[in-house]
Design a protein around this motif. Structure first.
Motif, mmCIF file in Angstrom:
data_model
loop_
_atom_site.group_PDB
_atom_site.id
_atom_site.type_symbol
_atom_site.label_atom_id
_atom_site.label_comp_id
_atom_site.label_asym_id
_atom_site.label_seq_id
_atom_site.Cartn_x
_atom_site.Cartn_y
_atom_site.Cartn_z
ATOM 1 N N ALA A 374 0.820 -1.218 0.000
ATOM 2 C CA ALA A 374 0.000 0.000 0.000
ATOM 3 C C ALA A 374 0.854 1.268 0.000
ATOM 4 C CB ALA A 374 -0.966 -0.012 1.183
ATOM 5 N N PRO A 375 1.886 1.373 0.860
ATOM 6 C CA PRO A 375 2.764 2.555 0.763
ATOM 7 C C PRO A 375 3.464 2.672 -0.589
ATOM 8 C CG PRO A 375 3.056 1.482 2.877
ATOM 9 C CD PRO A 375 2.214 0.573 2.049
ATOM 10 N N ALA A 376 3.795 1.515 -1.203
ATOM 11 C CA ALA A 376 4.433 1.563 -2.522
ATOM 12 C C ALA A 376 3.492 2.194 -3.541
ATOM 13 C CB ALA A 376 4.837 0.162 -2.965
ATOM 14 N N ARG A 377 2.218 1.783 -3.509
ATOM 15 C CA ARG A 377 1.252 2.377 -4.442
ATOM 16 C C ARG A 377 1.043 3.856 -4.150
ATOM 17 N NH1 ARG A 377 -1.281 -2.530 -3.280
ATOM 18 N NH2 ARG A 377 -2.804 -1.537 -1.893
ATOM 19 N N ARG A 378 1.060 4.220 -2.883
ATOM 20 C CA ARG A 378 0.889 5.625 -2.532
ATOM 21 C C ARG A 378 2.061 6.459 -3.060
ATOM 22 N NH1 ARG A 378 -0.005 4.805 2.360
ATOM 23 N NH2 ARG A 378 2.042 5.277 3.277
ATOM 24 N N ARG A 379 3.277 5.919 -2.933
ATOM 25 C CA ARG A 379 4.452 6.625 -3.459
ATOM 26 C C ARG A 379 4.360 6.766 -4.979
ATOM 27 N NH1 ARG A 379 6.932 9.452 0.508
ATOM 28 N NH2 ARG A 379 7.789 8.150 2.175
ATOM 29 N N ARG A 420 -1.250 -7.601 -7.637
ATOM 30 C CA ARG A 420 -0.890 -8.485 -6.516
ATOM 31 C C ARG A 420 -1.884 -8.357 -5.368
ATOM 32 N NH1 ARG A 420 4.359 -6.805 -8.092
ATOM 33 N NH2 ARG A 420 4.399 -5.157 -6.505
ATOM 34 N N ALA A 421 -2.376 -7.141 -5.140
ATOM 35 C CA ALA A 421 -3.360 -6.948 -4.072
ATOM 36 C C ALA A 421 -4.662 -7.661 -4.404
ATOM 37 C CB ALA A 421 -3.607 -5.450 -3.854
ATOM 38 N N GLY A 422 -5.096 -7.572 -5.657
ATOM 39 C CA GLY A 422 -6.265 -8.317 -6.101
ATOM 40 C C GLY A 422 -7.595 -7.756 -5.642
ATOM 41 N N ARG A 423 -7.620 -6.629 -4.959
ATOM 42 C CA ARG A 423 -8.880 -6.076 -4.466
ATOM 43 C C ARG A 423 -9.511 -5.204 -5.551
ATOM 44 N NH1 ARG A 423 -5.706 -4.532 -0.160
ATOM 45 N NH2 ARG A 423 -6.361 -2.330 -0.349
ATOM 46 N N PRO A 424 -10.829 -5.326 -5.749
ATOM 47 C CA PRO A 424 -11.473 -4.600 -6.858
ATOM 48 C C PRO A 424 -11.245 -3.103 -6.819
ATOM 49 C CG PRO A 424 -12.986 -6.204 -5.913
ATOM 50 C CD PRO A 424 -11.786 -6.185 -5.027
ATOM 51 N N GLU A 425 -11.384 -2.478 -5.623
ATOM 52 C CA GLU A 425 -11.264 -1.021 -5.558
ATOM 53 C C GLU A 425 -9.848 -0.556 -5.881
ATOM 54 O OE1 GLU A 425 -10.341 -2.538 -1.414
ATOM 55 O OE2 GLU A 425 -11.702 -3.041 -3.060
ATOM 56 N N VAL A 426 -8.843 -1.368 -5.511
ATOM 57 C CA VAL A 426 -7.460 -1.009 -5.798
ATOM 58 C C VAL A 426 -7.167 -1.166 -7.285
ATOM 59 C CG1 VAL A 426 -5.047 -1.594 -5.363
ATOM 60 C CG2 VAL A 426 -6.692 -1.597 -3.474
ATOM 61 N N LEU A 427 -7.587 -2.281 -7.852
ATOM 62 C CA LEU A 427 -7.371 -2.506 -9.281
ATOM 63 C C LEU A 427 -8.090 -1.453 -10.118
ATOM 64 C CD1 LEU A 427 -7.489 -6.374 -9.729
ATOM 65 C CD2 LEU A 427 -5.733 -4.845 -10.589
ATOM 66 N N PHE A 428 -9.321 -1.119 -9.725
ATOM 67 C CA PHE A 428 -10.071 -0.131 -10.501
ATOM 68 C C PHE A 428 -9.395 1.230 -10.434
ATOM 69 C CE2 PHE A 428 -13.325 3.044 -11.263
ATOM 70 C CZ PHE A 428 -13.928 2.556 -12.404
ATOM 71 N N GLU A 429 -8.924 1.612 -9.232
ATOM 72 C CA GLU A 429 -8.253 2.898 -9.100
ATOM 73 C C GLU A 429 -7.060 2.982 -10.045
ATOM 74 O OE1 GLU A 429 -5.387 5.425 -6.076
ATOM 75 O OE2 GLU A 429 -6.364 3.607 -5.352
ATOM 76 N N TRP A 430 -6.242 1.923 -10.114
ATOM 77 C CA TRP A 430 -5.053 1.978 -10.956
ATOM 78 C C TRP A 430 -5.382 1.809 -12.431
ATOM 79 C CZ3 TRP A 430 -0.365 3.808 -10.181
ATOM 80 C CH2 TRP A 430 -0.061 4.172 -8.870
#
Length: 821
Positions: A374-379, A420-430
């Motif tokens: 999560a911090p990696a994606r935030r960076r 890698r996270a596989g969560r819908p909200e994370v994948l959709f955001e990216w």
């Protein structure tokens, strides 16, 4: 008549300033032979030293100036001129503090002698630029431009304007940089080949920073040849260094070779500071990781990493010579590959954007090294947001899609982490970050421009005259091409930055019968996020290699199928195509549709799926779908959509069944305007576009890979270019393009696809109906005629296209782009 030493000196200086080195050397040497005045002889020596500097012998030039400075009885002006030459030599060595000190003394002593003061102002501005003192550099250049204007020297004034453009480049304002450099080049091109090359060298840096590396590298190769022909080894090395920096973005192996060659060239002329900069680029190229080529595929990287002590040594050499940003970039590259120990990078406030993004990549790596996804994606997101702020002046479609190059590594890092996270909200955001990035800057449309209209008309005529030949082989066509492109870059203003929508915001815009399919791709895997009003699911695409394999020959099969409609070969061709489409459907679409029975689909896809004929895949037949550039733009475009009331049609020359197609389509509308034969001219069609809700053009089309904005539809008086569309004040809500190829797009940096469809959408059209491949004339005629009956009855374009396909039984590659419903 025998010329005096003074007159010969003046004429020699004129040739020197114009870049005519051989003529300058001949006259200055003759002046030196005839001079008996110590002060004049010292001035002549200073000018000869300038020639020696250009031709790569700075040590000799320095000795000449120091010896002349020791002469007794020199006037303040002459000693000032020699201080200026020594300042230039210090600048060449990279000793910026010494250079500024020499220039300060020279400018203070020279008084109102514009002839010698102004070059020192120019050279001091370069020292200020390299030291990161941009305000001081701009102030010097403004004084210099005023001096040259007062003297009536337009060529030298243009060089000052050009250098001010370079300051804008360093400040991150690409559009302002291009405007200044274009203004200067218009004057410089009439001076000398060397001066033009100097302009083009700096302009290539702007093109590189804008992500237009193909154009930048062609220019740099040409510039290097010019400098080589004039035996200007220092300048040739600088061109090679900038070429290496451009190659670094997509071909690090070639960048390392080119930078090493530049370093060797610099050392032959004792230019150790520039050699250090070339070493820095070479080491960064050898450390490159995660680099993709222009198609988004992994680029070859070095097999052997440089050792830590070499990295440290090169960085120290750069820092000692005042190139702090270059030193930091080398150290960051070492940390990114794990050769140097990781620690939080500290950047100067004026660090260029590529160094700042490299620092963000190091922060991402550090977070991933300790398993903190999560911090990696935030960076990574922070780095992309910084790039978006830097990008805000680049509102034109051409620049927005090209600048994506800079954010590509961070984007891929974020996408990989999201997968890698596989969560819908994370994948959709990216997914939305990737899809929406080239649209974040809201464009402000340019006002009508008669000069642009005249240039487009002339270019149309040149293209028509060229026939099937390379229409850009003509120097005049190249000049017009470049001028139109620059004008669009500068005339399209930025109206702010639009943020991408969240998954919840998109879900709130959906009804129970609609789903969003967002495909997410990285080098590791592919997945699809299916968003409905009730929630979201992630579906893996497990057979991605099969998708790539089946896609490889798809375009050829589609083209042959459209051409071979009867006879014994037609069945063989159709069977091959059907098998390929079935493979793609099962591998790509069926897994994504497993969790939804929605009748209407919004599809967003990465550039790697560009050109996919989605409507021909069996799993999508009978479903209404639209290809959205991003879900964010689909939500924005569909707001306030009204049923179409007015339709206009145009048919270009030599289109088989073209008139039949538009007559059949026009019968569905109570009052349709039809342009045919000589009436279907570019100005008439663009005027019609501003008067109707639906515009249908049946014409031969051609896609331009290198610059898709020069893709065109052939009308009675020539091609309707993408740049013509950008000049239409009000565009139709719906555009139908019944033309071969213009539904295609060029993919930039693996994600951003641009072409005629994107041009219309960027101009404000809600939906474009087009095909990425050739469509048989009879299929286009019948299918699009039926589609207009549905459009006139009030259906949205994607609904109308699906209904027409169901009614006629025709499965064709026409598809809706944008807000098809």
């Amino acid at each position: 008549m025998t010329l005096s030493a003074t007159e010969l000196y003046k004429r020699g200086r004129g040739h020197l300033n114009a870049g005519r080195n051989a003529a300058a050397r001949r006259l200055l040497q003759l002046a030196a032979d005839r001079s008996s005045d110590a002060d004049l002889s010292a001035r002549i020596t200073g000018s000869l030293a300038a020639l020696v500097i250009r031709q790569g012998d700075p040590a000799t030039a320095e000795q000449m100036c120091l010896q002349a400075l020791r002469h007794r009885g020199l006037s303040p002006a002459t000693s000032a001129m020699l201080e200026g030459q020594l300042g230039l030599l210090a600048l060449e060595r990279g000793d910026l503090a010494a250079a500024v000190a020499r220039f300060d003394r020279g400018i203070a002593r020279i008084g109102d002698d514009r002839e010698h003061r102004t070059p020192m102002l120019i050279n001091r501005s370069v020292a200020h630029m390299q030291a990161g003192h941009f305000a001081a550099a701009r102030a010097d250049l403004e004084r210099a431009a005023a001096d040259y204007a007062a003297a009536g020297d337009e060529v030298e004034r243009a060089m000052a304007v050009h250098n001010a453009g370079y300051v804008s480049l360093l400040e991150g304002d690409l559009v302002r940089a291009l405007e200044a450099m274009a203004e200067a080049r218009g004057v410089m091109e009439h001076a000398s080949a060397v001066n033009v090359a100097i302009c083009d060298l700096d302009r290539a840096e702007v093109l590189r920073d804008a992500g237009l590396t193909t154009e930048a590298e062609r220019a740099l190769e040409r510039v290097a040849r010019v400098f080589g022909a004039h035996r200007m080894q220092q300048a040739r090395g600088e061109a090679e260094l900038h070429l290496a920096r451009s190659l670094l973005a997509h071909d690090p192996a070639a960048a390392a070779r080119t930078a090493a060659a530049a370093a060797r060239r610099f050392r032959t002329v004792d230019s150790e500071a520039w050699a250090a900069r070339a070493d820095g680029v070479r080491v960064r190229a050898q450390l490159a990781d995660g680099v993709v080529d222009r198609d988004g595929l992994p680029a070859p990287t070095a097999r052997r990493l440089p050792p830590a002590d070499e990295i440290v040594q090169v960085a120290a050499s750069l820092r000692a010579r005042g190139f702090a940003a270059d030193a930091i970039a080398v150290e960051l590259a070492g940390r990114l590959r794990g050769v140097l120990p990781a620690r939080a990078p500290r950047l100067p406030r004026d660090a260029p954007i590529d160094v700042r993004l490299l620092a963000h990549r190091v922060r991402v790596r550090d977070a991933l090294a300790t398993g903190r996804e999560a911090p990696a994606r935030r960076r990574a997101a922070e780095g992309l947001d910084e790039l978006a702020r830097w990008q805000v002046s680049a509102a034109s479609l051409d620049l927005q899609s090209a600048v994506v190059m800079h954010g590509r590594p961070l984007m891929m890092a974020g996408l990989s982490s999201a997968l890698r996270a596989g969560r819908p909200e994370v994948l959709f955001e990216w997914s939305e970050r990737a899809r929406h990035f080239s649209q974040r800057v809201v464009p402000v449309r340019p006002s009508p421009d008669s000069a642009a209209a005249a240039d487009l008309a002339e270019l149309r005529a040149l293209r028509a005259d060229a026939g099937d030949a390379d229409w850009l082989a003509s120097p005049r066509a190249v000049e017009l091409h470049d001028r139109l492109r620059r004008r669009q870059w500068s005339d399209t203003g930025g109206g702010g930055v639009e943020e991408h929508a969240s998954m919840d915001a998109v879900a709130a815009a959906l009804d129970d019968d609609t789903a969003v399919l967002s495909y997410v791709w990285s080098a590791e895997r592919v997945a699809c996020v299916v968003v409905t009003a009730r929630g979201a699911q992630v579906h893996d695409i497990p057979h991605w290699p099969l998708v790539r394999s089946a896609s490889a020959g798809l375009r050829a099969d589609l083209d042959v199928s459209a051409a071979v409609r009867t006879g014994p070969l037609a069945r063989v061709v159709q069977d091959s195509l059907d098998a390929r489409l079935q493979t793609l459907s099962r591998a790509l679409v069926e897994p994504a549709l497993a969790g939804t029975d929605a009748r209407r689909l919004v599809i967003t896809a990465p550039g790697v799926l560009n050109g996919m004929p989605w409507g021909m895949l069996p799993a999508l037949r009978g479903r209404v779908f639209t290809l959205a550039v991003s879900a964010t733009r689909w939500v924005a475009l569909r707001a306030g959509t009204a049923a179409a009331a007015r339709a206009g049609f145009a048919v270009g020359p030599r289109v088989s069944r073209g008139r039949e197609e538009i007559e059949r389509a026009a019968r569905s509308w109570p009052a349709a305007t039809v342009l045919d034969d000589a009436d279907a001219r570019v100005d008439a069609v663009t005027r019609l576009a501003g008067e109707v809700d639906v515009l249908h053009i049946a014409a031969h089309g051609r896609h331009a890979v290198d610059n898709p904005l020069f893709s065109g539809l052939e009308l009675a008086d020539g091609a309707l270019f993408g740049y013509d569309i950008d000049r239409i004040p009000t565009v139709p809500d719906t555009v139908v393009l019944s033309a071969c190829e213009v539904g295609r797009s060029s993919v930039r940096w693996g994600e951003e696809a641009i072409g005629m469809t994107r041009v219309w959408l960027h101009a404000g059209t809600r939906c474009v109906v087009a095909a990425p491949v050739v469509v048989a004339d009879d299929a286009a005629c019948e299918l699009l005629g039926a589609m207009h009956a549905e459009l006139a009855a009030g259906l949205a374009p994607a609904e109308a296209l699906a209904a027409a396909s169901a009614r006629t039984g025709i499965i064709a590659p026409f598809q809706s782009h944008g807000a098809g419903f």
